[in-house]
Design a protein around this motif. Structure first.
Motif, short mmCIF file in Angstrom:
data_model
loop_
_atom_site.label_atom_id
_atom_site.label_comp_id
_atom_site.label_asym_id
_atom_site.label_seq_id
_atom_site.Cartn_x
_atom_site.Cartn_y
_atom_site.Cartn_z
N THR A 202 1.03 -1.11 -0.08
CA THR A 202 -0.04 0.03 -0.02
C THR A 202 0.92 1.07 -0.01
N ASN A 203 0.61 2.13 -1.01
CA ASN A 203 1.47 3.30 -1.05
C ASN A 203 1.55 4.32 -0.01
N ASP A 204 0.22 4.44 0.79
CA ASP A 204 -0.07 5.26 1.89
C ASP A 204 0.87 4.60 3.17
N SER A 205 1.17 3.53 3.26
CA SER A 205 1.87 3.19 4.49
C SER A 205 2.92 3.79 5.06
N LEU A 206 3.82 4.22 4.02
CA LEU A 206 5.06 5.06 4.32
C LEU A 206 4.28 6.52 5.39
N HIS A 207 3.48 7.04 4.85
CA HIS A 207 3.07 8.34 5.34
C HIS A 207 2.30 8.15 6.66
N GLN A 208 1.63 6.85 7.10
CA GLN A 208 1.08 6.62 8.02
C GLN A 208 2.10 6.19 9.14
N ILE A 209 3.25 5.43 8.81
CA ILE A 209 4.31 5.28 9.76
C ILE A 209 5.00 6.60 10.22
N ALA A 210 5.35 7.44 9.12
CA ALA A 210 5.92 8.86 9.29
C ALA A 210 5.31 9.78 10.47
N LYS A 211 3.83 9.69 10.09
CA LYS A 211 2.92 10.38 11.03
C LYS A 211 2.73 9.75 12.31
N ASP A 219 13.40 8.54 6.76
CA ASP A 219 13.47 7.41 7.86
C ASP A 219 12.52 6.40 7.76
N ALA A 220 11.37 6.96 7.28
CA ALA A 220 10.27 5.88 7.26
C ALA A 220 10.43 4.84 6.00
N LYS A 221 10.98 5.42 5.09
CA LYS A 221 11.40 4.64 3.80
C LYS A 221 12.21 3.58 4.21
#
Length: 551
Positions: A202-211, A219-221
């Motif tokens: 899921t593309n949105d997972s990175l943004h969820q982790i960072a937030k 760093d999330a990447k």
């Protein structure tokens, strides 16, 4: 859960986050508040080893946990990890991960885990950060990505890293719960694997982790790229042995002498072997060997020249002579691009870069070897020529550009890889036209006896050893048109015999540097290899395969 994956598998799931960590989760499951916990491997093993009725039933996160080694933001006296020997480390609580990993660090560095480090309990992450700045402690260890924002702001400094030499998170439940709900737990694992796959895709997972964790997107990447969430019923036996040994060394448990099978529920989980089953790798012997030699030579910190390491960073047969022969046979020069499979502590890769100017991609499966190799390469100022990657070559290779490398080399690593057909085909695809695949490896001369088969499988981690004709056939089936083979069995038989004799004759000196336990473990390994060759059933050979055209 929001996507209905668990409901689809017939699981009514209620998820709870425990910010107080593994200890709080263990307390909660024992009091019947939850049925299953996902917690740090070392905490779960510690509890079970001390008589708990919990049992492991799955590996949740297969990748190790990366810990930062942290000092105060303005404590300039600690520029290197080696500066922290004989210093006081802050810990959250006794037997916590922050406590245990300091002992793992000490063992890996060749320090005494009781005499060369001391501890002071500080409790929370905030209190630990305060302690390195007010001087009440010199350092502490904490999960890297959680710490990095404070490093970026200058509140603390990360002077080094260490990773757990085991998968970081396991799933556990009480024995009676597992026995009563085996079918439901099977479905739970299937649903978890499906959810994890969706999370990664899921593309949105990175943004969820960072937030959620208040970290930078980059760093999330980096976290996202490294983490391997598997929810697998396979549990690494060598990894559990490493946890037990670390707990014993830290005096968290009183004995390391019990059956690893007693840690798992055998109705759901099964023990797997991996390369850490190999006697050379199931404790950090090679890392300690190098660290101890660095200390003895008074070069434990600071800049290095690669030549300063040659006496103890070449762990294949015949050391740099073998690397020189490889260069000559493959016609390498300063423009050559090389992949080194199973690069270990990076000795051959640094030698190829330092002496010949080659560009080397050094691929090493074992994180602790990779991490130490990268550190040494940076200290030798060769990181512009040697790029270290930690991972399985069969997976790493999928992300590399085809037709791009002049040579792919392996010194005694292919023997650990049962999927030879995949390895040889991958190598063929990655090589340029006229590129060469070069391997020095085992082959079967004749049928092994029962004890030889056991040693190869369990102690050497050679799960598959083909005869010469089969080996050659597998290489040619990958597409290689030219193949040159040299039988090195007599030479290797004599070399391994002399290695044992030399090791024994130098016992007093070696024990003074490496201690009795490390000396004996390496001697046992060297003895086993020498015995295999002398038995006449194991052979060694050099295989040079050339890719003569594109397909």
């Amino acid at each position: 859960m929001e996507k209905g994956i668990f409901s689809k598998h017939g699981i009514d799931l209620e998820w709870s986050d425990y910010k107080l960590g593994t200890g709080a989760m263990i307390k909660s499951i024992k009091e019947g508040e939850v049925d299953v916990i996902i917690a740090l491997t070392e905490g779960l093993v510690s509890d079970i080893a001390q008589g708990s009725d919990l049992r492991l039933f799955a590996t949740y996160v297969k990748s190790p946990l990366r810990w930062g080694i942290i000092t105060g933001g303005k404590q300039d006296q600690f520029k290197d990890v080696e500066d922290l020997k004989c210093q006081k480390f802050g810990i959250s609580r006794p037997t916590s991960g922050s406590h245990l990993m300091v002992s793992v660090l000490a063992l890996e560095r060749g320090w005494h885990p009781q005499k060369d480090v001391s501890f002071e309990v500080k409790g929370s992450f905030e209190s630990l950060r305060n302690s390195v700045n007010d001087g009440s402690t010199s350092a502490f260890l904490w999960e890297y990505f959680t710490t990095k924002p404070y490093h970026d702001k200058g509140e603390v400094k990360i002077v080094g890293f260490i990773t757990t030499p085991w998968p970081c998170f396991m799933m556990a439940a009480k024995k009676h719960f597992i026995s009563q709900h085996k079918t439901a737990l099977d479905s739970f694992l299937k649903a978890t694997r499906e959810a994890c796959s969706l999370f990664h895709d899921t593309n949105d997972s990175l943004h969820q982790i960072a937030k959620k964790y208040d970290i930078e997107t980059d760093d999330a990447k980096a976290w996202f790229k490294a983490v391997q969430i598997t929810a697998s019923s396979g549990i690494s036996a060598p990894a559990l042995k490493r946890v037990v040994n670390a707990l014993y060394q830290t005096k968290v448990i009183q004995t390391a002498d019990f059956d690893i099978e007693d840690l798992i529920d055998k109705n759901l989980a099964e023990l797997d072997n991996d390369i850490h089953a190999m006697k050379l790798y199931n404790k950090p012997e090679l890392v300690k060997f190098v660290r101890n030699n660095l200390i003895v030579k008074s070069i434990a910190a600071g800049p290095l020249d690669y030549k300063m390491l040659l006496d103890f960073d070449q762990h294949h047969y015949f050391g740099t002579d073998a690397v020189d022969e490889f260069v000559s046979l493959c016609g390498l020069n300063s423009s050559s691009k090389v992949i080194n499979i199973g690069s270990g502590l990076g000795g051959p890769a640094r030698y190829l870069a330092g002496k010949y100017g080659c560009q080397v991609l050094a691929v090493e499966l074992q994180e602790e070897l990779h991490r130490t190799a990268r550190e040494l390469t940076e200290r030798c100022n060769l990181h512009h020529l040697v790029h270290h990657i930690s991972g399985d070559i069969l997976q790493v290779g999928q992300h590399l550009k085809e037709n791009s490398y002049d040579t792919i080399v392996s010194w005694l690593t292919v023997l650990h890889i049962p999927q030879r057909d995949l390895l040889f085909k991958l190598s063929y695809d990655l090589l340029k036209p006229e590129g060469k695949f070069y391997a020095e490896d085992f082959f079967k001369v004749s049928l092994f006896n029962e004890e030889e088969s056991r040693i190869l499988k369990e102690d050497i981690y050679c799960p598959y050893c083909p005869d010469m004709n089969t080996y050659k056939s597998q290489i040619k089936q990958a597409g290689f048109q030219e193949l040159k083979v040299d039988d090195l069995t007599p030479t290797w038989t004599e070399y391994t015999k002399q290695r044992v004799l030399k090791w024994r004759s130098d016992k007093d000196n070696l024990v003074s540097i490496h201690r009795e336990d490390t000396y004996n473990r390496l001697l046992s390994f060297y003895n086993q290899v020498a015995t295999l060759y002398q038995g006449g059933h194991l052979g060694g050979a050099r295989f040079i395969a050339t890719k003569t055209s594109l397909q």
